[in-house]
Design a protein around this motif. Structure first.
Motif, PDB file in Angstrom:
ATOM      1  N   ALA A  64       0.828  -1.205   0.000  1.00 38.17           N
ATOM      2  CA  ALA A  64       0.000   0.000   0.000  1.00 38.17           C
ATOM      3  C   ALA A  64       0.860   1.252   0.000  1.00 38.17           C
ATOM      4  O   ALA A  64       0.601   2.205  -0.743  1.00 38.17           O
ATOM      5  CB  ALA A  64      -0.932  -0.006   1.207  1.00 38.17           C
ATOM      6  N   ALA A  65       1.900   1.253   0.819  1.00 44.10           N
ATOM      7  CA  ALA A  65       2.767   2.427   0.909  1.00 44.10           C
ATOM      8  C   ALA A  65       3.430   2.726  -0.427  1.00 44.10           C
ATOM      9  O   ALA A  65       3.544   3.890  -0.834  1.00 44.10           O
ATOM     10  CB  ALA A  65       3.823   2.203   1.988  1.00 44.10           C
ATOM     11  N   GLY A  66       3.852   1.679  -1.131  1.00 42.09           N
ATOM     12  CA  GLY A  66       4.483   1.896  -2.426  1.00 42.09           C
ATOM     13  C   GLY A  66       3.549   2.546  -3.428  1.00 42.09           C
ATOM     14  O   GLY A  66       3.926   3.478  -4.153  1.00 42.09           O
ATOM     15  N   ALA A  67       2.302   2.074  -3.480  1.00 38.55           N
ATOM     16  CA  ALA A  67       1.330   2.655  -4.411  1.00 38.55           C
ATOM     17  C   ALA A  67       0.997   4.094  -4.048  1.00 38.55           C
ATOM     18  O   ALA A  67       0.887   4.970  -4.920  1.00 38.55           O
ATOM     19  CB  ALA A  67       0.060   1.805  -4.420  1.00 38.55           C
ATOM     20  N   LEU A  68       0.847   4.370  -2.759  1.00 42.72           N
ATOM     21  CA  LEU A  68       0.517   5.724  -2.321  1.00 42.72           C
ATOM     22  C   LEU A  68       1.680   6.683  -2.552  1.00 42.72           C
ATOM     23  O   LEU A  68       1.477   7.837  -2.944  1.00 42.72           O
ATOM     24  CB  LEU A  68       0.130   5.704  -0.844  1.00 42.72           C
ATOM     25  CG  LEU A  68      -1.214   5.040  -0.541  1.00 42.72           C
ATOM     26  CD1 LEU A  68      -1.355   4.771   0.955  1.00 42.72           C
ATOM     27  CD2 LEU A  68      -2.365   5.901  -1.030  1.00 42.72           C
ATOM     28  N   ARG A  69       2.882   6.219  -2.321  1.00 44.46           N
ATOM     29  CA  ARG A  69       4.043   7.087  -2.553  1.00 44.46           C
ATOM     30  C   ARG A  69       4.198   7.418  -4.032  1.00 44.46           C
ATOM     31  O   ARG A  69       4.608   8.522  -4.391  1.00 44.46           O
ATOM     32  CB  ARG A  69       5.307   6.407  -2.033  1.00 44.46           C
ATOM     33  CG  ARG A  69       5.411   6.424  -0.518  1.00 44.46           C
ATOM     34  CD  ARG A  69       6.536   5.542  -0.022  1.00 44.46           C
ATOM     35  NE  ARG A  69       6.548   5.474   1.428  1.00 44.46           N
ATOM     36  CZ  ARG A  69       7.059   4.464   2.120  1.00 44.46           C
ATOM     37  NH1 ARG A  69       7.564   3.419   1.481  1.00 44.46           N
ATOM     38  NH2 ARG A  69       7.037   4.484   3.430  1.00 44.46           N
TER      39      ARG A  69
END
Length: 247
Positions: A64-69
């Motif tokens: 999730a963090a990768g997509a949001l970043r």
């Protein structure tokens, strides 16, 4: 298909199944047996990839963090008005939340602070908003008397509130909902010369350009013989046309 390819597909299927459980039930109530069943694999296969539930949750949050970043980075690095890019990134991430159960679950896990958290998505979102507003101030895009510090507090409160409300009603993440928010905010924030040129509905790409996590990128990310499943109940049937609250 090679053994390595199958292992990757199984891992991604487990992450997606875990995301569905974490979104629906929260970290404490989700159980590994349901996660492995949802991915169509044995408990042994799950434990081959993840030592325990905390490790599965960490993998969901990492995806999730990768997509949001990536979405936030696009807003920071694109050309044009900084204020328009701030509007666009909220729409962009809202679209991502609508499309990707892994991102929704990752945000919930990050808010629950289930233990061993290695990232603070709330802080990262705050820095993204503050950075774009600081750039807007430097370019003379803010109205007289408007400061990045006070403005970021308003934007953060509004977007975080939308994400929390959307856990019960995905309608809060629709394009009209965010457009209404920016219709109210932009005339107060933007320099008068810019107000007419800014689009509160967002000027970003269509929904087909939304980055999604690896575990939600389609049926190819599923373990055999798993078939691609639907996102959690309540997700709008229509695609988001044009984000966001890291809670």
């Amino acid at each position: 298909m090679t053994k390595q390819d199958r292992a990757v597909r199984t891992r991604l299927a487990l992450i997606r199944s875990a995301a569905e459980q974490f979104e629906a039930r929260g970290y404490v109530r989700a159980c590994l047996a349901q996660i492995s069943a949802g991915a169509g694999v044995s408990s042994g296969a799950l434990h081959f990839h993840f030592a325990n539930k905390a490790a599965v949750a960490e993998a969901v949050e990492h995806e999730a963090a990768g997509a949001l970043r990536a979405a936030a980075g696009h807003g920071r690095d694109a050309d044009g008005s900084a204020l328009q890019r701030l509007v666009d990134v909220t729409h962009h991430v809202a679209r991502l939340l609508c499309a990707d159960v892994v991102v929704r679950a990752g945000l919930r896990l990050n808010a629950e602070e289930y233990g061993g958290r290695t990232r603070d998505l709330r802080r990262e979102w705050r820095e993204c908003v503050q950075g774009l507003l600081a750039e807007a101030e430097g370019r003379g895009e803010l109205a007289a008397g408007v400061t990045p510090q006070r403005t970021s507090a308003v934007v953060l409160a509004a977007t975080t509130g939308i994400e929390v409300l959307a856990r019960e009603d995905q309608g809060w993440l629709t394009r009209p909902s965010l457009t209404d928010l920016w219709h109210l905010l932009l005339p107060c924030l933007a320099a008068p010369r810019l107000v007419a040129a800014l689009d509160p509905a967002g000027s970003g790409p269509t929904a087909s350009g939304t980055p999604v996590s690896g575990a939600a990128a389609g049926g190819a990310a599923q373990a055999e013989p798993v078939e691609s499943g639907a996102d959690a109940p309540g997700v709008p049937a229509q695609p988001y046309a044009v984000g966001f609250a890291l809670r």
